[in-house]
Write a protein that holds these residues in place. Structure first.
Motif, mmCIF file in Angstrom:
data_model
loop_
_atom_site.group_PDB
_atom_site.id
_atom_site.type_symbol
_atom_site.label_atom_id
_atom_site.label_comp_id
_atom_site.label_asym_id
_atom_site.label_seq_id
_atom_site.Cartn_x
_atom_site.Cartn_y
_atom_site.Cartn_z
ATOM 1 N N GLU A 87 -21.605 -100.712 -30.615
ATOM 2 C CA GLU A 87 -22.477 -101.132 -31.717
ATOM 3 C C GLU A 87 -22.474 -100.121 -32.857
ATOM 4 N N LEU A 88 -22.390 -98.826 -32.528
ATOM 5 C CA LEU A 88 -22.374 -97.810 -33.583
ATOM 6 C C LEU A 88 -21.159 -97.971 -34.490
ATOM 7 N N THR A 89 -20.019 -98.308 -33.897
ATOM 8 C CA THR A 89 -18.814 -98.438 -34.721
ATOM 9 C C THR A 89 -18.877 -99.670 -35.632
ATOM 10 N N GLN A 90 -19.826 -100.555 -35.411
ATOM 11 C CA GLN A 90 -20.003 -101.722 -36.279
ATOM 12 C C GLN A 90 -21.015 -101.470 -37.389
ATOM 13 N N VAL A 91 -21.692 -100.328 -37.336
ATOM 14 C CA VAL A 91 -22.703 -99.997 -38.348
ATOM 15 C C VAL A 91 -22.013 -99.607 -39.655
ATOM 16 N N PRO A 92 -22.464 -100.116 -40.791
ATOM 17 C CA PRO A 92 -21.868 -99.734 -42.083
ATOM 18 C C PRO A 92 -21.890 -98.222 -42.291
ATOM 19 N N GLU A 93 -20.868 -97.714 -42.958
ATOM 20 C CA GLU A 93 -20.725 -96.271 -43.120
ATOM 21 C C GLU A 93 -21.877 -95.654 -43.905
ATOM 22 N N GLU A 94 -22.452 -96.383 -44.839
ATOM 23 C CA GLU A 94 -23.566 -95.811 -45.611
ATOM 24 C C GLU A 94 -24.784 -95.549 -44.728
ATOM 25 N N ILE A 95 -24.968 -96.382 -43.713
ATOM 26 C CA ILE A 95 -26.076 -96.130 -42.781
ATOM 27 C C ILE A 95 -25.752 -94.929 -41.895
ATOM 28 N N LEU A 96 -24.506 -94.825 -41.449
ATOM 29 C CA LEU A 96 -24.098 -93.663 -40.654
ATOM 30 C C LEU A 96 -24.248 -92.378 -41.454
ATOM 31 N N ASP A 97 -23.906 -92.426 -42.741
ATOM 32 C CA ASP A 97 -24.075 -91.248 -43.602
ATOM 33 C C ASP A 97 -25.549 -90.878 -43.721
#
Length: 446
Positions: A116-126
């Motif tokens: 699920e983490l790898t499906q999270v948009p990069e801006e949220i991960l940032d």
């Protein structure tokens, strides 16, 4: 050199063994903690499956995930370290196997997290890193994993298959440490006991050429009896790695194996080239010199590890090693020295020689420093043992400091860095020994 004989694990003095009671005082405590961990995993999955949709929740999830990983690390070490000391003990191997099977289920349950983490948009991960900068390396890997992540169902299946995928290593260890019976070998009418550990730690360096070569011949004869099963285990491992590499979209198994280390094939190939092109001529020159100095009729594989000056091989007890280690690492400061020297009274190290014990040496660190590091080796009262020990102390120190200054999900360095502190510690020992002597034989030995 004196004759060696291995004791049973039950005959080894406790002061030569590591202290596992730091992890759990009793087996019952371990079982209780194992049950709690499984319950925490189920709760984690129920709480966060489908909920990783904003940075704040992800930070909360990572913290909970770290707590579980810390529990797993403590449990893993308690379950698996005994088997490393004696693979002939059925209770030890059974406990390790049972834990590995439980972890397959746990890993399958937790597999949703990475998926699920790898499906999270990069801006949220940032945004996660902005909230908690300690998670920067974890998020960096997560963003990279977007390109190699398989479907959640496949990732879960692979997690459940983990005991099978790692079976080749277990087969190899069981074969060499539990099943192989090396018996004895004879030289000039006298019998000598032999085992995997005795050969690697004693006979490989024996000063008597007849004994050394006879030991090698007897050792190799037993190995040959298992060559097909060991070859099949190795082939199975290579085939597994190739299959996983292809499934995840890597061009080669080399790229797959180097991926987590964050290096490319250029660095790997450069290392191989240095060994084969630059080091090889030096080693050939050394072996030729060794043959001349020792007056050998020829150099066989059995002769490669003998000392250049075998009559000068300083004997060093475990007690002697304390001052040598302290002197060597003192240049790194009082705080570092005190940290390393805790290893002796706190029994970080399993020094004992006994049947069924893993060969070589290793250091393993418990997540979040919930217990001290654990080091395995076999002490034979030689100066070379101090080099092994101080090498492993380098890993131990790195592990402690890494855990002190990094998140649980980000405290493992690349393997291309992991040997730096340990090798540097060996250089410190050489420097310490050579600075304290005018004896050219000692300088050469160091």
């Amino acid at each position: 050199m004196e004759k060696q004989e291995l004791k049973k694990r039950s005959e080894v003095p406790v002061e030569l063994t590591w202290d596992l009671e730091v992890l759990f005082a009793t087996r019952a405590e371990y079982e209780t903690a194992l049950t709690k961990m499984e319950a925490d995993v189920a709760e984690f999955a129920e709480t966060f499956t489908g909920a990783l949709n904003n940075a704040e929740v992800i930070v909360e999830a990572i913290k909970a995930y770290e707590a579980i990983q810390t529990q797993v690390s403590v449990l893993y070490h308690y379950a698996n370290l005994p088997a490393a000391t004696d693979l002939t003990n059925a209770d030890y191997t059974q406990m390790a196997g049972q834990f590995d099977n439980k972890m397959a289920t746990v890993s399958a349950t937790l597999s949703f997290f990475d998926s699920e983490l790898t499906q999270v948009p990069e801006e949220i991960l940032d945004a996660v890193v902005e909230i908690e900068p300690l998670y920067a390396s974890f998020i960096r890997h997560t963003k990279a994993d977007k390109h190699i992540q398989l479907t959640p169902e496949v990732e879960k299946a692979l997690a459940q298959l983990s005991p099978t995928l790692y079976a080749p290593e277990s087969i190899y260890d069981q074969a060499k440490l539990a099943d192989m019976d090396f018996g004895t070998f004879a030289v000039d009418g006298e019998d000598y006991p032999l085992s995997f550990v005795l050969y690697e730690d004693f006979y490989m360096y024996h000063t008597d050429t007849a004994i050394r070569r006879a030991a090698f011949d007897a050792f190799s004869k037993v190995l040959k009896q298992y060559e097909n099963v060991i070859a099949q285990a190795y082939y199975s491992k290579v085939q597994t790695e190739k299959t996983l590499a292809t499934m995840r979209g890597f061009d080669s198994v080399f790229d797959y194996l180097l991926y987590d280390q964050e290096v490319d094939q250029d660095l790997y190939n450069r290392q191989i080239d240095v060994i084969m092109s630059d080091l090889a001529p030096v080693m050939r020159k050394y072996i030729t010199h060794l043959k001349e100095v020792q007056g050998l009729d020829k150099v066989t594989y059995a002769d490669l590890k003998i000392d250049l000056d075998p009559e000068y091989s300083p004997k060093v007890t475990i007690e002697d090693s304390q001052k040598m280690v302290a002197d060597a690492v003192s240049i790194l400061g009082e705080e570092y020295t005190e940290m390393i020297m805790r290893a002796y009274p706190e029994r970080w190290v399993d020094f004992a020689q006994n049947t069924g014990k893993s060969t070589g040496g290793f250091c393993t660190s418990v997540s979040a420093n919930k217990a001290h590091p654990y080091i395995l080796m076999s002490w034979t009262n030689h100066l070379s043992n101090v080099y092994t020990l101080i090498h492993e102390f380098g890993h131990a120190g790195q592990g402690i400091m890494s855990s002190d200054h990094n998140a649980v999900v980000g405290d493992n360095p690349s393997l291309y860095l992991i040997e730096g502190p340990s090798t540097f510690n060996e250089l410190l020992l050489t420097d310490s020994l050579t600075r304290k002597t005018d004896d050219p034989r000692m300088e050469r030995f160091a």
